[in-house]
Scaffold this motif. Structure first.
Motif, PDB file in Angstrom:
ATOM      1  N   ILE A   1       0.844  -1.212   0.000  1.00 21.82           N
ATOM      2  CA  ILE A   1       0.000   0.000   0.000  1.00 21.82           C
ATOM      3  C   ILE A   1       0.881   1.265   0.000  1.00 21.82           C
ATOM      4  O   ILE A   1       0.690   2.172  -0.817  1.00 21.82           O
ATOM      5  N   GLY A   2       1.841   1.305   0.910  1.00 24.52           N
ATOM      6  CA  GLY A   2       2.742   2.468   0.991  1.00 24.52           C
ATOM      7  C   GLY A   2       3.579   2.606  -0.268  1.00 24.52           C
ATOM      8  O   GLY A   2       3.734   3.709  -0.803  1.00 24.52           O
ATOM      9  N   LYS A   3       4.105   1.475  -0.758  1.00 23.18           N
ATOM     10  CA  LYS A   3       4.917   1.510  -1.994  1.00 23.18           C
ATOM     11  C   LYS A   3       4.090   2.029  -3.164  1.00 23.18           C
ATOM     12  O   LYS A   3       4.563   2.842  -3.964  1.00 23.18           O
ATOM     13  N   ASN A   4       2.827   1.578  -3.258  1.00 32.47           N
ATOM     14  CA  ASN A   4       1.958   2.055  -4.347  1.00 32.47           C
ATOM     15  C   ASN A   4       1.744   3.565  -4.250  1.00 32.47           C
ATOM     16  O   ASN A   4       1.702   4.262  -5.260  1.00 32.47           O
ATOM     17  N   LEU A   5       1.576   4.045  -3.008  1.00 34.91           N
ATOM     18  CA  LEU A   5       1.384   5.496  -2.822  1.00 34.91           C
ATOM     19  C   LEU A   5       2.622   6.265  -3.272  1.00 34.91           C
ATOM     20  O   LEU A   5       2.518   7.264  -3.974  1.00 34.91           O
ATOM     21  N   VAL A   6       3.785   5.766  -2.848  1.00 32.32           N
ATOM     22  CA  VAL A   6       5.036   6.439  -3.220  1.00 32.32           C
ATOM     23  C   VAL A   6       5.167   6.455  -4.751  1.00 32.32           C
ATOM     24  O   VAL A   6       5.492   7.488  -5.348  1.00 32.32           O
ATOM     25  N   ALA A   7       4.878   5.313  -5.383  1.00 34.78           N
ATOM     26  CA  ALA A   7       4.958   5.237  -6.852  1.00 34.78           C
ATOM     27  C   ALA A   7       4.013   6.254  -7.482  1.00 34.78           C
ATOM     28  O   ALA A   7       4.369   6.950  -8.437  1.00 34.78           O
ATOM     29  N   MET A   8       2.822   6.357  -6.912  1.00 32.23           N
ATOM     30  CA  MET A   8       1.843   7.286  -7.481  1.00 32.23           C
ATOM     31  C   MET A   8       2.267   8.744  -7.286  1.00 32.23           C
ATOM     32  O   MET A   8       2.129   9.567  -8.184  1.00 32.23           O
ATOM     33  N   PHE A   9       2.808   9.053  -6.104  1.00 32.16           N
ATOM     34  CA  PHE A   9       3.274  10.427  -5.846  1.00 32.16           C
ATOM     35  C   PHE A   9       4.383  10.782  -6.838  1.00 32.16           C
ATOM     36  O   PHE A   9       4.419  11.885  -7.387  1.00 32.16           O
ATOM     37  N   LEU A  10       5.305   9.829  -7.039  1.00 36.08           N
ATOM     38  CA  LEU A  10       6.434  10.108  -7.938  1.00 36.08           C
ATOM     39  C   LEU A  10       5.940  10.296  -9.370  1.00 36.08           C
ATOM     40  O   LEU A  10       6.399  11.185 -10.074  1.00 36.08           O
ATOM     41  N   ARG A  11       4.977   9.463  -9.784  1.00 34.45           N
ATOM     42  CA  ARG A  11       4.409   9.636 -11.140  1.00 34.45           C
ATOM     43  C   ARG A  11       3.758  11.008 -11.242  1.00 34.45           C
ATOM     44  O   ARG A  11       3.958  11.720 -12.221  1.00 34.45           O
ATOM     45  N   GLY A  12       3.006  11.350 -10.192  1.00 35.91           N
ATOM     46  CA  GLY A  12       2.317  12.648 -10.178  1.00 35.91           C
ATOM     47  C   GLY A  12       3.299  13.798 -10.282  1.00 35.91           C
ATOM     48  O   GLY A  12       3.009  14.835 -10.867  1.00 35.91           O
ATOM     49  N   ALA A  13       4.492  13.604  -9.708  1.00 35.75           N
ATOM     50  CA  ALA A  13       5.494  14.680  -9.715  1.00 35.75           C
ATOM     51  C   ALA A  13       6.285  14.705 -11.013  1.00 35.75           C
ATOM     52  O   ALA A  13       7.127  15.572 -11.191  1.00 35.75           O
ATOM     53  N   GLY A  14       6.027  13.750 -11.925  1.00 37.78           N
ATOM     54  CA  GLY A  14       6.683  13.796 -13.230  1.00 37.78           C
ATOM     55  C   GLY A  14       7.784  12.770 -13.438  1.00 37.78           C
ATOM     56  O   GLY A  14       8.495  12.825 -14.434  1.00 37.78           O
ATOM     57  N   PHE A  15       7.932  11.840 -12.505  1.00 39.87           N
ATOM     58  CA  PHE A  15       8.913  10.768 -12.711  1.00 39.87           C
ATOM     59  C   PHE A  15       8.263   9.651 -13.526  1.00 39.87           C
ATOM     60  O   PHE A  15       7.047   9.432 -13.431  1.00 39.87           O
ATOM     61  N   GLU A  16       9.099   8.957 -14.300  1.00 39.36           N
ATOM     62  CA  GLU A  16       8.625   7.774 -15.013  1.00 39.36           C
ATOM     63  C   GLU A  16       8.893   6.601 -14.079  1.00 39.36           C
ATOM     64  O   GLU A  16      10.054   6.350 -13.717  1.00 39.36           O
ATOM     65  N   VAL A  17       7.842   5.905 -13.670  1.00 37.16           N
ATOM     66  CA  VAL A  17       7.998   4.885 -12.631  1.00 37.16           C
ATOM     67  C   VAL A  17       7.704   3.491 -13.175  1.00 37.16           C
ATOM     68  O   VAL A  17       6.672   3.273 -13.818  1.00 37.16           O
ATOM     69  N   PHE A  18       8.617   2.569 -12.916  1.00 37.18           N
ATOM     70  CA  PHE A  18       8.412   1.166 -13.267  1.00 37.18           C
ATOM     71  C   PHE A  18       8.206   0.419 -11.958  1.00 37.18           C
ATOM     72  O   PHE A  18       9.145   0.258 -11.175  1.00 37.18           O
TER      73      PHE A  18
END
Ligand code: B1M
Length: 225
Positions: free
Chosen positions: A117-134
């Motif tokens: 759950i926390g990892k998914n949130l972090v991934a989503m925040f990073l995507r939202g901030a403009g990072f390309e996340v795998f």
């Protein structure tokens, strides 16, 4: 030739345009956010400029508010949705290679650990901030991190662990990246409820973030180094 006054007026207008966009992100107003993004594109603003000076700037403010305890998960979700929709508005106007990105992040929860759950949130925040996340998912074995680094050539590898018993696996993943001669090509960040800055230092990670908001700042800082 354009005079200083015109230049200052143009700059102020541009900044104020982005301040409205930033405000829409902070408010989580995705309709307004898309509207202002389309307006800026129609007025000739470059997508890179909109992303950096508008969308990423807004997400950084939201991330800071989250870290400070002024914003909660629903606020972050709304802000990330606003940025995601704005990015969708920008995407058709650019080829994939032109799409602005802050950097690439490979992220996963370490092996033996199914908390995501926390990892998914972090991934989503990073995507939202403009990072390309795998996102490699949860219970990710060491070799999958290694393969993903070879495949995606990320700037950052992010590991999450929620169990004291799985935290040590972060160290093994760092060792696996080192054995594959990939460690020097990436920055490694760690997080998760039992993880601390001290632990990150002990295992040779490049950074630790206590939450998704801090992860945005940390990734940005590491890429500037
Ligand atoms: Co588990 N569990 N669980 N669990 N579970 C904990 C973690 C525990 C603290 C509960 C407790 O005993 N009080 C405890 C761990 C104890 C310990 O190790 N010290 C525990 C245990 C023991 C277990 C099992 C072993 C239980 C059992 O079966 N006997 C088992 C383990 C299974 C496994 O992984 N092999 C287990 C299973 C589960 C569920 C499947 C039921 C479920 C997980 C569902 C899922 O994730 N899909 C679950 C849950 C939900 C929890 C709690 C209740 C909540 C975790 C959570 O999602 N928090 C948790 C107790 C608690 O924390 N109160 C608990 C919300 C989330 C947003 O926060 O994950 O901390 P968090 O993420 C934050 C930050 O940590 C940070 O940013 C996030 C957002 O701000 N962050 C990063 C996270 N990753 C980051 C990465 C970064 C940067 C920041 O950079 C890469």
């Amino acid at each position: 030739m354009i005079g200083t006054t015109e230049l200052v007026l143009w700059w102020r207008k541009r900044m104020s345009d982005y301040s409205n966009l930033i405000q829409a992100i902070v408010e989580g107003n995705y309709v307004k956010c898309v509207e202002l993004t389309n307006e800026a594109l129609d007025e000739g603003a470059s997508p890179q400029d909109i992303v950096r000076s508008g969308l990423q700037a807004g997400m950084l403010i939201v991330g800071d508010k989250f870290s400070a305890g002024d914003f909660f998960i629903p606020d972050m979700l709304m802000a990330a949705r606003a940025v995601t929709r704005a990015m969708e508005a920008i995407r058709p106007r650019l080829s994939d290679s032109e799409m602005p990105t802050l950097g690439r992040v490979v992220i996963g929860t370490v092996s033996g650990d199914i908390h995501d759950i926390g990892k998914n949130l972090v991934a989503m925040f990073l995507r939202g901030a403009g990072f390309e996340v795998f996102d490699l998912g949860a219970n990710v074995p060491d070799d999958k991190f290694v393969t993903a680094v070879k495949e995606h050539a990320p700037d950052i590898v992010g590991m999450s662990a929620l169990l004291t018993t799985t935290m040590p696996n972060m160290k093994y993943i760092i060792a696996a990246l080192d054995s594959a001669a990939l460690l020097s090509q990436v920055k490694v960040i760690v997080g998760g409820a039992p993880v601390t800055q001290r632990f990150a230092n002990q295992i040779g990670a490049d950074g630790y973030a206590p939450d998704g908001g801090a992860a945005i700042r940390l990734c940005q800082k590491l890429l500037e180094e």
